[in-house]
Design a protein around this motif. Structure first.
Motif, PDB file in Angstrom:
ATOM      1  N   SER A 150      49.001  60.906  25.271  1.00  0.00           N
ATOM      2  CA  SER A 150      50.162  61.557  24.690  1.00  0.00           C
ATOM      3  C   SER A 150      50.640  61.105  23.318  1.00  0.00           C
ATOM      4  O   SER A 150      51.066  61.487  22.061  1.00  0.00           O
ATOM      5  CB  SER A 150      51.545  61.911  25.845  1.00  0.00           C
ATOM      6  N   LEU A 151      50.875  59.467  23.540  1.00  0.00           N
ATOM      7  CA  LEU A 151      51.117  58.881  22.202  1.00  0.00           C
ATOM      8  C   LEU A 151      50.085  59.067  21.053  1.00  0.00           C
ATOM      9  O   LEU A 151      50.731  59.436  20.093  1.00  0.00           O
ATOM     10  CB  LEU A 151      51.196  57.347  22.404  1.00  0.00           C
ATOM     11  N   VAL A 152      49.008  59.050  21.546  1.00  0.00           N
ATOM     12  CA  VAL A 152      47.887  59.221  20.479  1.00  0.00           C
ATOM     13  C   VAL A 152      47.688  60.630  20.029  1.00  0.00           C
ATOM     14  O   VAL A 152      47.732  61.047  18.659  1.00  0.00           O
ATOM     15  CB  VAL A 152      46.509  58.725  21.183  1.00  0.00           C
ATOM     16  N   ALA A 153      48.227  61.627  20.671  1.00  0.00           N
ATOM     17  CA  ALA A 153      48.112  63.160  20.397  1.00  0.00           C
ATOM     18  C   ALA A 153      49.156  63.137  19.534  1.00  0.00           C
ATOM     19  O   ALA A 153      48.868  64.024  18.465  1.00  0.00           O
ATOM     20  CB  ALA A 153      48.156  63.978  21.522  1.00  0.00           C
ATOM     21  N   SER A 154      50.497  62.679  19.666  1.00  0.00           N
ATOM     22  CA  SER A 154      51.573  62.869  18.748  1.00  0.00           C
ATOM     23  C   SER A 154      51.360  62.012  17.457  1.00  0.00           C
ATOM     24  O   SER A 154      52.155  62.365  16.392  1.00  0.00           O
ATOM     25  CB  SER A 154      52.770  62.749  19.477  1.00  0.00           C
ATOM     26  N   GLU A 155      50.584  60.893  17.506  1.00  0.00           N
ATOM     27  CA  GLU A 155      50.679  59.770  16.351  1.00  0.00           C
ATOM     28  C   GLU A 155      49.068  59.456  16.525  1.00  0.00           C
ATOM     29  O   GLU A 155      48.712  58.320  16.815  1.00  0.00           O
ATOM     30  CB  GLU A 155      51.492  58.903  16.572  1.00  0.00           C
ATOM     31  N   PRO A 156      48.224  60.001  15.727  1.00  0.00           N
ATOM     32  CA  PRO A 156      46.692  59.755  15.845  1.00  0.00           C
ATOM     33  C   PRO A 156      46.442  58.366  15.468  1.00  0.00           C
ATOM     34  O   PRO A 156      45.422  57.902  15.527  1.00  0.00           O
ATOM     35  CB  PRO A 156      46.220  60.941  14.974  1.00  0.00           C
ATOM     36  N   ALA A 157      47.298  57.817  14.422  1.00  0.00           N
ATOM     37  CA  ALA A 157      46.991  56.377  13.900  1.00  0.00           C
ATOM     38  C   ALA A 157      46.961  55.341  14.989  1.00  0.00           C
ATOM     39  O   ALA A 157      46.370  54.380  14.737  1.00  0.00           O
ATOM     40  CB  ALA A 157      48.021  56.096  12.966  1.00  0.00           C
ATOM     41  N   LYS A 158      47.586  55.881  16.257  1.00  0.00           N
ATOM     42  CA  LYS A 158      47.604  54.814  17.352  1.00  0.00           C
ATOM     43  C   LYS A 158      46.417  55.056  18.015  1.00  0.00           C
ATOM     44  O   LYS A 158      46.295  53.996  19.066  1.00  0.00           O
ATOM     45  CB  LYS A 158      48.906  55.210  18.201  1.00  0.00           C
ATOM     46  N   SER A 159      45.335  55.889  17.744  1.00  0.00           N
ATOM     47  CA  SER A 159      43.960  55.987  18.362  1.00  0.00           C
ATOM     48  C   SER A 159      43.251  54.387  18.345  1.00  0.00           C
ATOM     49  O   SER A 159      42.515  54.589  19.305  1.00  0.00           O
ATOM     50  CB  SER A 159      43.359  56.945  17.754  1.00  0.00           C
ATOM     51  N   VAL A 160      43.703  53.784  17.498  1.00  0.00           N
ATOM     52  CA  VAL A 160      42.814  52.389  17.338  1.00  0.00           C
ATOM     53  C   VAL A 160      43.100  51.723  18.730  1.00  0.00           C
ATOM     54  O   VAL A 160      42.462  50.688  19.013  1.00  0.00           O
ATOM     55  CB  VAL A 160      43.233  51.544  16.147  1.00  0.00           C
ATOM     56  N   PHE A 161      44.230  51.779  19.382  1.00  0.00           N
ATOM     57  CA  PHE A 161      44.799  51.216  20.396  1.00  0.00           C
ATOM     58  C   PHE A 161      44.324  52.065  21.786  1.00  0.00           C
ATOM     59  O   PHE A 161      44.347  51.301  22.801  1.00  0.00           O
ATOM     60  CB  PHE A 161      46.236  51.266  20.707  1.00  0.00           C
ATOM     61  N   LEU A 162      43.899  52.925  21.794  1.00  0.00           N
ATOM     62  CA  LEU A 162      43.640  53.872  22.957  1.00  0.00           C
ATOM     63  C   LEU A 162      42.364  53.281  23.991  1.00  0.00           C
ATOM     64  O   LEU A 162      42.710  53.230  25.192  1.00  0.00           O
ATOM     65  CB  LEU A 162      43.031  55.312  22.552  1.00  0.00           C
ATOM     66  N   LEU A 166      43.759  52.407  27.751  1.00  0.00           N
ATOM     67  CA  LEU A 166      43.189  53.136  28.972  1.00  0.00           C
ATOM     68  C   LEU A 166      42.563  51.953  30.047  1.00  0.00           C
ATOM     69  O   LEU A 166      42.596  52.156  31.072  1.00  0.00           O
ATOM     70  CB  LEU A 166      42.176  54.208  28.430  1.00  0.00           C
ATOM     71  N   ASN A 167      42.159  51.068  29.293  1.00  0.00           N
ATOM     72  CA  ASN A 167      41.763  50.026  30.174  1.00  0.00           C
ATOM     73  C   ASN A 167      42.621  49.225  30.851  1.00  0.00           C
ATOM     74  O   ASN A 167      42.634  48.833  32.059  1.00  0.00           O
ATOM     75  CB  ASN A 167      40.963  48.911  29.315  1.00  0.00           C
ATOM     76  N   ARG A 168      44.068  49.077  30.255  1.00  0.00           N
ATOM     77  CA  ARG A 168      45.091  48.484  30.863  1.00  0.00           C
ATOM     78  C   ARG A 168      45.829  49.465  32.069  1.00  0.00           C
ATOM     79  O   ARG A 168      46.164  49.089  33.056  1.00  0.00           O
ATOM     80  CB  ARG A 168      46.132  48.426  29.726  1.00  0.00           C
ATOM     81  N   ALA A 169      45.844  50.836  31.606  1.00  0.00           N
ATOM     82  CA  ALA A 169      46.077  51.743  32.526  1.00  0.00           C
ATOM     83  C   ALA A 169      45.371  51.790  33.859  1.00  0.00           C
ATOM     84  O   ALA A 169      45.848  51.743  34.955  1.00  0.00           O
ATOM     85  CB  ALA A 169      46.100  53.391  32.204  1.00  0.00           C
ATOM     86  N   ALA A 170      44.139  51.319  33.652  1.00  0.00           N
ATOM     87  CA  ALA A 170      42.937  51.510  34.883  1.00  0.00           C
ATOM     88  C   ALA A 170      43.057  50.023  35.571  1.00  0.00           C
ATOM     89  O   ALA A 170      42.574  50.009  36.717  1.00  0.00           O
ATOM     90  CB  ALA A 170      41.498  51.696  34.304  1.00  0.00           C
ATOM     91  N   HIS A 171      43.707  49.077  35.077  1.00  0.00           N
ATOM     92  CA  HIS A 171      43.611  47.772  35.682  1.00  0.00           C
ATOM     93  C   HIS A 171      44.909  47.582  36.847  1.00  0.00           C
ATOM     94  O   HIS A 171      45.982  47.792  36.592  1.00  0.00           O
ATOM     95  CB  HIS A 171      44.052  46.765  34.471  1.00  0.00           C
ATOM     96  N   ILE A 172      44.153  47.131  37.924  1.00  0.00           N
ATOM     97  CA  ILE A 172      45.021  47.235  39.203  1.00  0.00           C
ATOM     98  C   ILE A 172      45.269  45.751  39.445  1.00  0.00           C
ATOM     99  O   ILE A 172      44.002  45.063  39.547  1.00  0.00           O
ATOM    100  CB  ILE A 172      44.457  48.073  40.218  1.00  0.00           C
ATOM    101  N   PRO A 173      46.419  45.497  39.586  1.00  0.00           N
ATOM    102  CA  PRO A 173      46.677  43.853  40.155  1.00  0.00           C
ATOM    103  C   PRO A 173      46.117  43.581  41.539  1.00  0.00           C
ATOM    104  O   PRO A 173      46.318  44.276  42.257  1.00  0.00           O
ATOM    105  CB  PRO A 173      48.264  43.795  40.178  1.00  0.00           C
ATOM    106  N   GLU A 174      45.484  42.506  41.409  1.00  0.00           N
ATOM    107  CA  GLU A 174      45.052  41.817  42.619  1.00  0.00           C
ATOM    108  C   GLU A 174      46.070  40.707  42.947  1.00  0.00           C
ATOM    109  O   GLU A 174      46.435  39.882  42.533  1.00  0.00           O
ATOM    110  CB  GLU A 174      43.757  41.254  42.627  1.00  0.00           C
ATOM    111  N   VAL A 175      46.758  41.258  44.132  1.00  0.00           N
ATOM    112  CA  VAL A 175      47.794  40.383  44.729  1.00  0.00           C
ATOM    113  C   VAL A 175      47.198  39.315  45.699  1.00  0.00           C
ATOM    114  O   VAL A 175      46.354  39.679  46.472  1.00  0.00           O
ATOM    115  CB  VAL A 175      48.785  41.261  45.369  1.00  0.00           C
ATOM    116  N   HIS A 176      47.603  38.033  45.232  1.00  0.00           N
ATOM    117  CA  HIS A 176      47.028  36.875  46.114  1.00  0.00           C
ATOM    118  C   HIS A 176      47.748  36.838  47.354  1.00  0.00           C
ATOM    119  O   HIS A 176      49.180  36.861  47.460  1.00  0.00           O
ATOM    120  CB  HIS A 176      46.840  35.621  45.189  1.00  0.00           C
TER     121      HIS A 176
END
Length: 179
Positions: A150-162, A166-176
């Motif tokens: 949604s951020l990228v859709a509203s501000e296409p200049a941010k697409s450089v970060f997408l 998305l990798n960050r969103a998919a990253h699930i913490p491994e709890v020790h």
């Protein structure tokens, strides 16, 4: 300091890295995920601590102190992995956004929906703590991904970060164990 916070800091710092000043980043200069504006605000509130004026000169220990005081809101979240994920979202998107995304994730799992008001009250905490952690984590990943798109859709200049987002969103913490 809680050991969950230690794990949250380690998880987030792997995502954030050190000093960056990307021209497309509206947050501007960042070090360990702390933006200049937030360091300036911190220094105004805590001049006695003698933190540097420039985020470029911020030490890791100083960044951790700011995170402990300003970003950690998750002691009442029963599942450590969920708490770590929410902390990471808060560092990247702001703590209010992390609370709203938690509420949206809960609303993917429960009916009737809870109010997505950005407040971490007893209704949100109760709803979060009664969800199956795996289901809530998947819902959090989904709403975080949707938020970035949604951020990228509203501000296409941010697409450089997408891709990184998305990798960050998919990253699930491994709890020790022992947390």
């Amino acid at each position: 300091m809680s050991s969950v916070l230690d794990e949250a800091l380690a998880f987030t710092l792997r995502n954030e890295g050190g000093y960056v000043n990307h021209p497309a980043d509206p947050g501007g200069a960042t070090n360990f995920g702390i933006i200049q504006k937030n360091l300036t605000k911190w220094n105004a509130a805590h001049p006695e601590l003698g933190f540097p004026a420039s985020v470029r000169d911020l030490s890791l220990d100083q960044a951790k102190a700011i995170y402990r005081a300003e970003y950690w809101r998750w002691d009442a979240i029963a599942n450590p992995g969920i708490a770590i994920k929410l902390f990471d979202i808060g560092v990247n998107c702001g703590t209010g956004t992390s609370i709203r995304l938690l509420q949206k994730a809960i609303n993917l799992l429960v009916k009737p929906p809870i109010d997505a008001d950005g407040k971490l009250g007893p209704g949100t905490l109760g709803a979060a703590n009664t969800q199956a952690p795996e289901a809530l984590m998947q819902a959090l990943c989904q709403v975080q991904r949707d938020h970035y798109q949604s951020l990228v859709a509203s501000e296409p200049a941010k697409s450089v970060f997408l891709k990184g987002w998305l990798n960050r969103a998919a990253h699930i913490p491994e709890v020790h164990h022992g947390v």
